[in-house]
Design a protein around this motif. Sequence first.
Motif, PDB file in Angstrom:
ATOM      1  N   PRO A   1      48.072  45.523  35.687  1.00 18.05           N
ATOM      2  CA  PRO A   1      46.746  46.036  36.072  1.00 18.05           C
ATOM      3  C   PRO A   1      46.873  47.302  36.934  1.00 18.05           C
ATOM      4  CG  PRO A   1      47.294  44.062  37.337  1.00 18.05           C
ATOM      5  CD  PRO A   1      48.384  44.240  36.333  1.00 18.05           C
TER       6      PRO A   1
ATOM      7  N   LEU B   1      36.940  33.372  50.703  1.00 30.10           N
ATOM      8  CA  LEU B   1      37.071  33.626  49.260  1.00 30.10           C
ATOM      9  C   LEU B   1      37.195  35.130  49.097  1.00 30.10           C
ATOM     10  CD1 LEU B   1      34.157  31.541  47.713  1.00 30.10           C
ATOM     11  CD2 LEU B   1      36.590  31.036  47.548  1.00 30.10           C
TER      12      LEU B   1
ATOM     13  N   THR C   1      31.278  40.117  42.015  1.00 33.84           N
ATOM     14  CA  THR C   1      32.062  39.082  41.340  1.00 33.84           C
ATOM     15  C   THR C   1      32.277  37.902  42.283  1.00 33.84           C
ATOM     16  OG1 THR C   1      33.201  40.812  40.109  1.00 33.84           O
ATOM     17  CG2 THR C   1      34.191  38.628  40.071  1.00 33.84           C
TER      18      THR C   1
ATOM     19  N   VAL D   1      30.923  33.928  41.770  1.00 33.38           N
ATOM     20  CA  VAL D   1      31.828  32.772  41.707  1.00 33.38           C
ATOM     21  C   VAL D   1      31.515  31.810  42.853  1.00 33.38           C
ATOM     22  CG1 VAL D   1      34.227  32.020  41.892  1.00 33.38           C
ATOM     23  CG2 VAL D   1      33.654  34.040  40.528  1.00 33.38           C
TER      24      VAL D   1
ATOM     25  N   GLN E   1      46.814  36.356  34.130  1.00 31.04           N
ATOM     26  CA  GLN E   1      46.622  35.946  32.729  1.00 31.04           C
ATOM     27  C   GLN E   1      46.424  37.158  31.838  1.00 31.04           C
ATOM     28  OE1 GLN E   1      46.723  33.283  30.991  1.00 31.04           O
ATOM     29  NE2 GLN E   1      46.452  31.515  32.317  1.00 31.04           N
ATOM     30  N   PHE E   2      45.598  38.089  32.280  1.00 30.62           N
ATOM     31  CA  PHE E   2      45.344  39.287  31.483  1.00 30.62           C
ATOM     32  C   PHE E   2      46.632  40.094  31.329  1.00 30.62           C
ATOM     33  CE2 PHE E   2      40.842  38.524  31.913  1.00 30.62           C
ATOM     34  CZ  PHE E   2      40.292  39.170  30.819  1.00 30.62           C
TER      35      PHE E   2
ATOM     36  N   PRO F   1      44.765  35.145  39.868  1.00 31.10           N
ATOM     37  CA  PRO F   1      45.178  34.330  38.718  1.00 31.10           C
ATOM     38  C   PRO F   1      44.658  34.907  37.389  1.00 31.10           C
ATOM     39  CG  PRO F   1      44.229  32.954  40.453  1.00 31.10           C
ATOM     40  CD  PRO F   1      43.971  34.363  40.843  1.00 31.10           C
ATOM     41  N   VAL F   2      43.431  35.442  37.399  1.00 29.58           N
ATOM     42  CA  VAL F   2      42.863  36.015  36.173  1.00 29.58           C
ATOM     43  C   VAL F   2      43.632  37.279  35.796  1.00 29.58           C
ATOM     44  CG1 VAL F   2      40.724  36.646  34.999  1.00 29.58           C
ATOM     45  CG2 VAL F   2      40.626  35.210  37.029  1.00 29.58           C
ATOM     46  N   LEU F   3      43.927  38.111  36.786  1.00 23.67           N
ATOM     47  CA  LEU F   3      44.693  39.338  36.518  1.00 23.67           C
ATOM     48  C   LEU F   3      46.064  38.993  35.945  1.00 23.67           C
ATOM     49  CD1 LEU F   3      43.930  41.644  39.594  1.00 23.67           C
ATOM     50  CD2 LEU F   3      43.073  41.871  37.256  1.00 23.67           C
TER      51      LEU F   3
ATOM     52  N   ILE G   1      40.324  34.730  44.182  1.00 20.85           N
ATOM     53  CA  ILE G   1      39.606  34.514  42.916  1.00 20.85           C
ATOM     54  C   ILE G   1      40.218  35.313  41.768  1.00 20.85           C
ATOM     55  CG2 ILE G   1      37.394  34.887  41.730  1.00 20.85           C
ATOM     56  CD1 ILE G   1      36.022  34.365  44.455  1.00 20.85           C
ATOM     57  N   LEU G   2      40.601  36.540  42.042  1.00 21.97           N
ATOM     58  CA  LEU G   2      40.957  37.446  40.949  1.00 21.97           C
ATOM     59  C   LEU G   2      42.420  37.403  40.494  1.00 21.97           C
ATOM     60  CD1 LEU G   2      38.815  38.974  39.552  1.00 21.97           C
ATOM     61  CD2 LEU G   2      39.317  40.987  40.940  1.00 21.97           C
TER      62      LEU G   2
ATOM     63  N   PRO H   1      40.610  49.591  43.326  1.00 26.62           N
ATOM     64  CA  PRO H   1      39.304  48.981  43.597  1.00 26.62           C
ATOM     65  C   PRO H   1      38.141  49.853  43.122  1.00 26.62           C
ATOM     66  CG  PRO H   1      40.263  49.811  45.632  1.00 26.62           C
ATOM     67  CD  PRO H   1      41.287  50.021  44.563  1.00 26.62           C
TER      68      PRO H   1
ATOM     69  N   ARG I   1      45.168  47.983  39.499  1.00 29.91           N
ATOM     70  CA  ARG I   1      44.953  47.581  40.907  1.00 29.91           C
ATOM     71  C   ARG I   1      44.247  48.663  41.718  1.00 29.91           C
ATOM     72  NH1 ARG I   1      46.761  42.810  42.040  1.00 29.91           N
ATOM     73  NH2 ARG I   1      48.347  41.817  40.770  1.00 29.91           N
TER      74      ARG I   1
ATOM     75  N   VAL J   1      41.896  43.807  44.634  1.00 29.79           N
ATOM     76  CA  VAL J   1      42.841  44.109  43.559  1.00 29.79           C
ATOM     77  C   VAL J   1      44.139  44.749  44.054  1.00 29.79           C
ATOM     78  CG1 VAL J   1      41.113  44.228  41.725  1.00 29.79           C
ATOM     79  CG2 VAL J   1      41.663  46.291  43.034  1.00 29.79           C
TER      80      VAL J   1
ATOM     81  N   HIS K   1      41.048  31.459  49.392  1.00 26.46           N
ATOM     82  CA  HIS K   1      41.182  31.338  47.940  1.00 26.46           C
ATOM     83  C   HIS K   1      41.041  32.698  47.278  1.00 26.46           C
ATOM     84  CE1 HIS K   1      41.155  29.389  44.065  1.00 26.46           C
ATOM     85  NE2 HIS K   1      40.132  30.159  43.722  1.00 26.46           N
TER      86      HIS K   1
END
Lengths: 272, 272
Positions: free
Chosen positions: A105, A63, A17, A21, A96-97, A92-94, A89-90, A109, A107, A67, A87
Motif C-alpha cells: 500500500p 479505535l 471509515t 465501523v 489482505q489487499f 488487517p484489511v491492508l 481497523i485498517l 493519508p 500508506r 495508514v 484496535h
Amino acid sequence: MDNRYYIFILSDSLGETASHVARAAMNQFLNKDYVVKKYNYVRDADAVEEIVIEASKHKSMVLFTTVMEDLTNTIVTMCATHNVICHDILSPVLGQFSSFFGDTPVRKPGTMYKLDDDYFERVAAIEFAVKYDDGKDLRGLKYADIVLLGISRTSKTPLSMYLSHKNVKVANVPLVPEIQVAKEIFQVPKNKLIGLTNSPEKLNEIRIERLRALGLSSDVEYANFDRILHELDYAEKVYKQLGCPVINVANKAIEETASIILEITGLNIKLK
Amino acid sequence: MDNRYYIFILSDSLGETASHVARAAMNQFLNKDYVVKKYNYVRDADAVEEIVIEASKHKSMVLFTTVMEDLTNTIVTMCATHNVICHDILSPVLGQFSSFFGDTPVRKPGTMYKLDDDYFERVAAIEFAVKYDDGKDLRGLKYADIVLLGISRTSKTPLSMYLSHKNVKVANVPLVPEIQVAKEIFQVPKNKLIGLTNSPEKLNEIRIERLRALGLSSDVEYANFDRILHELDYAEKVYKQLGCPVINVANKAIEETASIILEITGLNIKLK
C-alpha cells in the motif's frame, strides 16, 4: 474516574471509515452508557500521546484507522504503555489487499476523496436534487435518473438528497389532490418513477408535529385524518394510472428506502 | 477468466460500513484494474453460495460485514471450499468491544439506523438546508447553526447538503456585487458565519464548463476573468466587513472543507 465507557476514535484524515465501523460495532451492544471522542487528522506522535493520556484517565478503548506505519506503531506502543485497549481497523484489511494485489500500500493519508470525474458528478447530482426539489422546475424531469412522487411528508426531500450523494440525479414532485398531475410526469419513463406513501397514523402524527413546530393549531385541515385519507387515496389512484411501483416509507429509515429504490430501478451504483 | 481483480463486498444490511472500509483500503493501492461487486442484505446460506461461486470464477477477494455468527461461519467455510480469499471486517472489532464492555453483541443485522431523535433531527436538518439554500428565504438565517456566504461556484450548495447529513442546520447566501448584502446577514452571530472563496483560475474553468453544460457561449460575462476578479474582490471586502473566517475551496473535496468548517465553528458533532 467516572463509570462510563469511553470510545476514542483516531484517524489520520476525516475519520469517516473509523466512525462507520465504530457505529456498526456499537449498535450490536445495547444499553451501554458510552462517550465517543473523535480525533481527526492525527498525524504525529505528540498528538497521539496527548490523546492516549486522556484515554488512560477513563475506562477507554482506542479505535484507529491510520495508514502510515510509524504512526500506527506509535499508537499501539503508547496504548500498551498507558494500559489502554486499542484496535487497529485498517491494518488487517491492508494486509489482505497486499497479498491479494501482490503489492504494497502507498500508506499515504487522505487519499479518500479524489477530485475526479466521479466526485464532480456527485456534486452535480446534489445540485440537481436541490434545483428540482418539490416540483420547483418540471423541466428537470427529463434529465432525472429517478422521479419521486408523493403527498406531503412522505420523505421526498431527504430521499432525493440521500440518493444524490450516491451520484443519482433525483427530482421530486409533490402530489396534491387539488392540483392536476403535470403532463411532464406522464412523459417520464415508467422505470424512473417511484410513488411514495405512508401510513395515515404516521402522517397524522408527523403533520401535527409539523404544525406545532410552525406555531399553528393542530386542528388545521392539513393534519386532519379525513384529509390525509383523501390525499392517500388520490395518490394511490395516480400511481395506478402511472403504473409505477409504490413504497411505503412508514417505519423505514431514509437509507433503507433509498436502498429499495436503487434495487427497483436497477440503477447500477458505483461504490461510494 | 479475465485478468482484473474482483472485490466482492457482502453485507447483511445496507453495506455502508463494508463499502467505506473497502474504499479506504483500495485507495492505498494505485493503478489497479479492479471491479467491485456489492451485495447487500445477504442473509442466508443460499445467497452466500451463489456469490462465492461467482467469485471463484475470477481473481477475487470477498470482504464482508455480517453480524450473525452462522452466516459469518458460512461465508468463511464456503470461501475456503472454493479457494476464494476472504476477510471478515466486523468480527475482530466486535470481539474487542465484547471484552471492553464485558458483554456479548446482540448479533442482529440492520440495527444501523434507528428512527430515534437523532434520526429525525437529521431529516429536519436536510430539509432546512434545501429550504434555505441560495438565499431563498432569509428568515431562516436566525435558526441556522452555520451560514455560508460565497459568490457563484464556491460549493455553497453541496457543502450545505453534506453538513446537513451531520445534523447541522445550514443556510447559504450568494454574494453578488450588484445586490446589497441583506441586513439579516449582519444580524447573524459572527461565529456562525463562514465566507467561501475559490481561486480565479478554478472559477474561470468551472464557470466555462457550466456555461457549456447550459449550451451557452463561454464568452458571457459570467466566466470572464475580470468579472471573476471583481466578484472575488467584492466578496473579500464583505468578509472583512463581517469579520468572518474565509475558506478557499480550491482543490478541496466537500468533505474536507466541511471538516474545516466544523472545526472552526466548534460545533460538537455527534457521531454519525
